[in-house]
Design a protein around this motif. Structure first.
Motif, PDB file in Angstrom:
ATOM      1  N   ARG A  13       0.821  -1.209   0.000  1.00  0.00           N
ATOM      2  CA  ARG A  13       0.000   0.000   0.000  1.00  0.00           C
ATOM      3  C   ARG A  13       0.858   1.263   0.000  1.00  0.00           C
ATOM      4  N   LEU A  14       2.036   1.174   0.630  1.00  0.00           N
ATOM      5  CA  LEU A  14       2.909   2.338   0.693  1.00  0.00           C
ATOM      6  C   LEU A  14       3.641   2.578  -0.618  1.00  0.00           C
ATOM      7  N   LEU A  15       4.090   1.506  -1.273  1.00  0.00           N
ATOM      8  CA  LEU A  15       4.996   1.650  -2.409  1.00  0.00           C
ATOM      9  C   LEU A  15       4.292   1.630  -3.759  1.00  0.00           C
ATOM     10  N   TYR A  16       3.150   0.974  -3.865  1.00  0.00           N
ATOM     11  CA  TYR A  16       2.463   0.845  -5.147  1.00  0.00           C
ATOM     12  C   TYR A  16       1.366   1.901  -5.267  1.00  0.00           C
ATOM     13  N   GLY A  55       7.102  -1.066  -7.191  1.00  0.00           N
ATOM     14  CA  GLY A  55       6.221   0.079  -7.017  1.00  0.00           C
ATOM     15  C   GLY A  55       6.647   1.273  -7.849  1.00  0.00           C
ATOM     16  N   TRP A  56       7.972   1.492  -7.948  1.00  0.00           N
ATOM     17  CA  TRP A  56       8.484   2.583  -8.775  1.00  0.00           C
ATOM     18  C   TRP A  56       8.103   2.388 -10.235  1.00  0.00           C
ATOM     19  N   ARG A  57       8.246   1.131 -10.708  1.00  0.00           N
ATOM     20  CA  ARG A  57       7.897   0.860 -12.109  1.00  0.00           C
ATOM     21  C   ARG A  57       6.409   1.087 -12.355  1.00  0.00           C
ATOM     22  N   GLU A  58       5.568   0.636 -11.432  1.00  0.00           N
ATOM     23  CA  GLU A  58       4.125   0.806 -11.632  1.00  0.00           C
ATOM     24  C   GLU A  58       3.720   2.276 -11.570  1.00  0.00           C
ATOM     25  N   ARG A  59       4.359   3.048 -10.705  1.00  0.00           N
ATOM     26  CA  ARG A  59       4.039   4.475 -10.640  1.00  0.00           C
ATOM     27  C   ARG A  59       4.467   5.185 -11.922  1.00  0.00           C
ATOM     28  N   LEU A  60       5.599   4.790 -12.469  1.00  0.00           N
ATOM     29  CA  LEU A  60       6.030   5.386 -13.735  1.00  0.00           C
ATOM     30  C   LEU A  60       5.095   4.977 -14.876  1.00  0.00           C
ATOM     31  N   ARG A  61       4.656   3.712 -14.865  1.00  0.00           N
ATOM     32  CA  ARG A  61       3.731   3.258 -15.899  1.00  0.00           C
ATOM     33  C   ARG A  61       2.403   3.996 -15.784  1.00  0.00           C
ATOM     34  N   ALA A  62       1.949   4.212 -14.555  1.00  0.00           N
ATOM     35  CA  ALA A  62       0.704   4.948 -14.366  1.00  0.00           C
ATOM     36  C   ALA A  62       0.834   6.403 -14.810  1.00  0.00           C
ATOM     37  N   ALA A  63       2.051   6.953 -14.701  1.00  0.00           N
ATOM     38  CA  ALA A  63       2.282   8.337 -15.123  1.00  0.00           C
ATOM     39  C   ALA A  63       2.561   8.456 -16.608  1.00  0.00           C
ATOM     40  N   GLY A  64       2.567   7.341 -17.335  1.00  0.00           N
ATOM     41  CA  GLY A  64       2.844   7.382 -18.763  1.00  0.00           C
ATOM     42  C   GLY A  64       4.298   7.595 -19.087  1.00  0.00           C
ATOM     43  N   GLY A  67       9.314   4.954 -20.502  1.00  0.00           N
ATOM     44  CA  GLY A  67      10.651   4.980 -21.079  1.00  0.00           C
ATOM     45  C   GLY A  67      11.724   5.469 -20.146  1.00  0.00           C
ATOM     46  N   ILE A  68      11.360   5.893 -18.921  1.00  0.00           N
ATOM     47  CA  ILE A  68      12.376   6.459 -18.050  1.00  0.00           C
ATOM     48  C   ILE A  68      13.323   5.387 -17.511  1.00  0.00           C
ATOM     49  N   GLY A  69      12.832   4.164 -17.326  1.00  0.00           N
ATOM     50  CA  GLY A  69      13.719   3.088 -16.864  1.00  0.00           C
ATOM     51  C   GLY A  69      14.855   2.824 -17.834  1.00  0.00           C
ATOM     52  N   PRO A  70      14.549   2.530 -19.122  1.00  0.00           N
ATOM     53  CA  PRO A  70      15.632   2.410 -20.099  1.00  0.00           C
ATOM     54  C   PRO A  70      16.461   3.686 -20.225  1.00  0.00           C
ATOM     55  N   GLY A  71      15.833   4.853 -20.035  1.00  0.00           N
ATOM     56  CA  GLY A  71      16.573   6.104 -20.094  1.00  0.00           C
ATOM     57  C   GLY A  71      17.591   6.217 -18.977  1.00  0.00           C
ATOM     58  N   ILE A  72      17.230   5.764 -17.783  1.00  0.00           N
ATOM     59  CA  ILE A  72      18.174   5.772 -16.658  1.00  0.00           C
ATOM     60  C   ILE A  72      19.361   4.881 -16.967  1.00  0.00           C
ATOM     61  N   ARG A  73      19.109   3.719 -17.559  1.00  0.00           N
ATOM     62  CA  ARG A  73      20.216   2.800 -17.872  1.00  0.00           C
ATOM     63  C   ARG A  73      21.114   3.365 -18.961  1.00  0.00           C
ATOM     64  N   LEU A  74      20.517   3.998 -19.972  1.00  0.00           N
ATOM     65  CA  LEU A  74      21.327   4.612 -21.028  1.00  0.00           C
ATOM     66  C   LEU A  74      22.155   5.767 -20.463  1.00  0.00           C
ATOM     67  N   ALA A 306       4.363  16.273 -16.834  1.00  0.00           N
ATOM     68  CA  ALA A 306       3.797  16.461 -18.168  1.00  0.00           C
ATOM     69  C   ALA A 306       3.355  15.137 -18.763  1.00  0.00           C
ATOM     70  N   ALA A 307       4.164  14.078 -18.576  1.00  0.00           N
ATOM     71  CA  ALA A 307       3.787  12.758 -19.097  1.00  0.00           C
ATOM     72  C   ALA A 307       2.539  12.236 -18.408  1.00  0.00           C
ATOM     73  N   SER A 308       2.425  12.484 -17.092  1.00  0.00           N
ATOM     74  CA  SER A 308       1.235  12.034 -16.368  1.00  0.00           C
ATOM     75  C   SER A 308      -0.007  12.776 -16.843  1.00  0.00           C
ATOM     76  N   SER A 309       0.114  14.079 -17.065  1.00  0.00           N
ATOM     77  CA  SER A 309      -1.033  14.847 -17.552  1.00  0.00           C
ATOM     78  C   SER A 309      -1.458  14.386 -18.937  1.00  0.00           C
ATOM     79  N   ARG A 310      -0.457  14.092 -19.782  1.00  0.00           N
ATOM     80  CA  ARG A 310      -0.775  13.624 -21.136  1.00  0.00           C
ATOM     81  C   ARG A 310      -1.449  12.262 -21.092  1.00  0.00           C
ATOM     82  N   ALA A 311      -0.963  11.374 -20.212  1.00  0.00           N
ATOM     83  CA  ALA A 311      -1.571  10.044 -20.110  1.00  0.00           C
ATOM     84  C   ALA A 311      -2.993  10.124 -19.578  1.00  0.00           C
TER      85      ALA A 311
END
Length: 360
Positions: A13-16, A55-64, A67-74, A306-311
């Protein structure tokens, strides 16, 4: 409900995201409970880390912002490559210092630590690489207060700050990169060593504090510009394939790029404030560093917003169209029957092995 289950649920509940936690929380907790050792009362540190990452991945997916995960690795790969190349060049400078003064400077320890981090990345990427980068990053920061205490020479701040900024981004290196990508930082360092040796002239002090083309104040902005151009080219090429990790990498690297230009920015600020030549001072260096850090730290949150608003804006019409297509008119007739049959789970025939739809 056991104490362990209750604590896992609290973490979910805290992280997701709230909706995802309500829909999938019991399933997630059940998986961890099935894998937990008998008698355990608290979630293990590894499980907490895994839940935080999920939880971080799901929050990013919910925000649209998928691509930030692959961007962090690049961005981490580019940052480690740049930090290693710089460490190789500064190692040559510090070695020259030892030749001149016969006293090993503190900076040599810092730069060797960064080169060792690149070696660890080539041999054992993943957790050990992040540990080695963390050690090098700690030494880069610790050398500033330690130098006056023991009366030793250290590199200037406009050399250490870009290295620390690159190190923070380099913590995002991929866990299991291919071999050629693991060797890239060492290859970049080896390629820079001859060029650095040919550029160096005079004393180590003049290399750090001078105004010649081979000095730190002149070389670092050029390296920052090169990193900016490479990242822009990668972002443009990836965007042509509808892949926006390059854009996220560019946002993450703008902070280190700004720090690489810190000496030039501080010099220009000194001209605006005091007139005369572009001579950076402590105050202008501090003001420039704070400005770069504040601007860089706000870019990614703004992009996520901005990505969250667009999504959110795009999900409204899509939800309406899905609701219209699932009305009574769409749920009758042969088309609905065939659609239901097509959406039913598939089974493999035990006699011939062919895939067949499960009949209601």
């Amino acid at each position: 409900m056991t104490d362990l289950e209750r604590r896992y649920l609290r973490l979910v509940r805290l992280l997701y995201p709230a909706r995802y936690g309500r829909e999938r929380g019991s399933e997630i907790v059940g998986t961890y409970l099935a894998l937990a050792a008998p008698g355990r009362r608290w979630p293990s540190p590894a499980d907490v880390t895994d839940l935080a990452a999920g939880g971080w991945r799901e929050r990013l997916r919910a925000a649209g912002a998928t691509g930030i995960g692959p961007g962090i690795r690049l961005a981490g790969t580019l940052a480690l490559l740049t930090a290693t190349a710089l460490a190789a060049g500064w190692t040559v400078v510090e070695a020259q210092w030892v030749t001149e003064f016969e006293v090993p400077p503190l900076g040599l320890v810092v730069w060797v630590a960064w080169l060792l981090a690149a070696v660890v990345h080539a041999l054992s990427p993943g957790r050990w690489t992040r540990f080695a980068i963390g050690v090098a990053l700690t030494l880069t920061v610790a050398v500033v207060p330690l130098a006056p205490v023991i009366g030793a020479f250290r590199p200037p701040l406009y050399v250490l700050l870009p290295q620390a900024a690159l190190g923070l981004v380099a913590l995002g290196v991929p866990r299991r990169p291919p071999l050629w990508l693991r060797l890239a930082p060492l290859a970049g360092a080896a390629a820079l060593l001859p060029a650095m040796a040919s550029i160096l002239h005079g004393s180590a002090l003049s290399t750090y504090y001078g105004q010649s083309p081979g000095s730190a104040g002149q070389a670092l902005p050029a390296i920052g510009l090169a990193l900016l151009l490479v990242t822009l080219l990668l972002a443009a090429g990836l965007a042509l394939r509808n892949d926006f990790r390059g854009a996220w990498a560019l946002l993450l690297l703008l902070g280190p790029i700004g720090m690489l230009s810190l000496h030039s920015l501080a010099g220009e600020l000194a001209v605006q404030l005091y007139g005369g030549g572009p001579n950076a001072s402590w105050s202008t260096l501090l003001a420039s560093a704070v400005a770069v850090a504040v601007i860089a730290s706000t870019l990614v949150p703004l992009a996520l917003l901005a990505a969250s608003s667009r999504a959110t804006a795009s999900s409204g019409p899509a939800a309406s169209s899905r609701a219209a297509s699932s009305g009574p008119a769409a749920s009758s007739g042969p088309a609905a029957s065939s659609s239901a049959a097509a959406s039913s789970p598939a089974e493999r025939c035990p006699s011939c092995g062919s895939i067949t739809g499960r009949q209601p």
